[in-house]
Design an enzyme around this catalytic site. Sequence first.
Site, mmCIF file in Angstrom:
data_model
loop_
_atom_site.group_PDB
_atom_site.id
_atom_site.type_symbol
_atom_site.label_atom_id
_atom_site.label_comp_id
_atom_site.label_asym_id
_atom_site.label_seq_id
_atom_site.Cartn_x
_atom_site.Cartn_y
_atom_site.Cartn_z
ATOM 1 N N LYS A 191 49.751 35.646 40.306
ATOM 2 C CA LYS A 191 50.196 37.030 40.489
ATOM 3 C C LYS A 191 51.683 37.077 40.802
ATOM 4 O O LYS A 191 52.299 36.086 41.208
ATOM 5 C CB LYS A 191 49.420 37.688 41.622
ATOM 6 N N THR A 225 45.817 42.623 46.331
ATOM 7 C CA THR A 225 45.605 41.319 45.690
ATOM 8 C C THR A 225 44.187 41.220 45.147
ATOM 9 O O THR A 225 43.975 40.738 44.021
ATOM 10 C CB THR A 225 45.865 40.191 46.704
#
Length: 320
Positions: A191, A225
């Site tokens: 990410k 997340t």
Amino acid sequence: MEICLFAGNANVPLAQAVAERLGVGLGNALVRRFADGELHVQIRETVRGRDVYLLQPTSPPVDEHILELLFLADACRRAGASRVTAVVPYFGYARHDRRASGREPVGARLVADLFRTAGLSRVVAVDLHSAALEGFFSVPLEHLSAAPLLLEAARPWVSERSVIVAPDLGAAKLADRHARLLRLPVAVVHKTRLSGEDVSVHAITGDVRGRSPLLVDDMISTGGTIEAAVNALLSAGCAPDIAVVATHALFVGPAMIQLPALPVLRFLVTNSVAAAAACPALPIELVRLEGLLAEAIRLLHDGRSLEALLAHAAAASPPR
């Protein structure tokens, strides 16, 4: 030397449960705010010559709960306690372990220094965001792990089609540990954090197609997340039965908007912070920490080893 357990306001139910496990009453302390917002702490029983434990996760509002812990420690020290230990199930500012841009404080180090200044003899924490934080403390730090408890709770619904997934690189070591203990493959979501709440996923390492993901992390904060990882896994063709395992469930900011909308079958979290028990909108399975914390206190009080409870011991435990 008698055990004495006090609590701040961060997670009183957990402190009461630990006291019950220890067979002691929760200490009588006043922790309140004056009208102008200043904190007032008063210990209302004798602690002279006693082995004092202060249970207080430094969860949101972090600064308020840290100050409560510091005031409790100073009050006990000045009242003649033989030893004062902080039991901090969740340690706030653990992510402030370095300067990202150069003109920032190292918040974790500053908080560690404040703990020493307040007169704490030892700190007990659970699943720190970074094990390297131990080097910030000038007093002994006992780093406990909830991983064995979480894995035992997850074992009944884990199958050979499951895959352990780290939602970012920071959780890769934790995911690898869980994968080894459960004898499962592991995948990692890559990410890029765009802001405190927004995350962009650009790749997944590992095979997740047709598999049931078990996302593991040390904490769930805003849920950004987890949301990005779940969407990326679904796009990669994973099975729809997704589960999330995390020690600390903070559930702050947009978490209560983002997380209930995700196709997650269960969130397996501990009661390290009070927020975990107050989210009826989520399919939460709560793993309780009072047994672990009470055992750690009992061993410390008796001068015995905590080896079996520590994070590095959990990492090395053989699979069952």
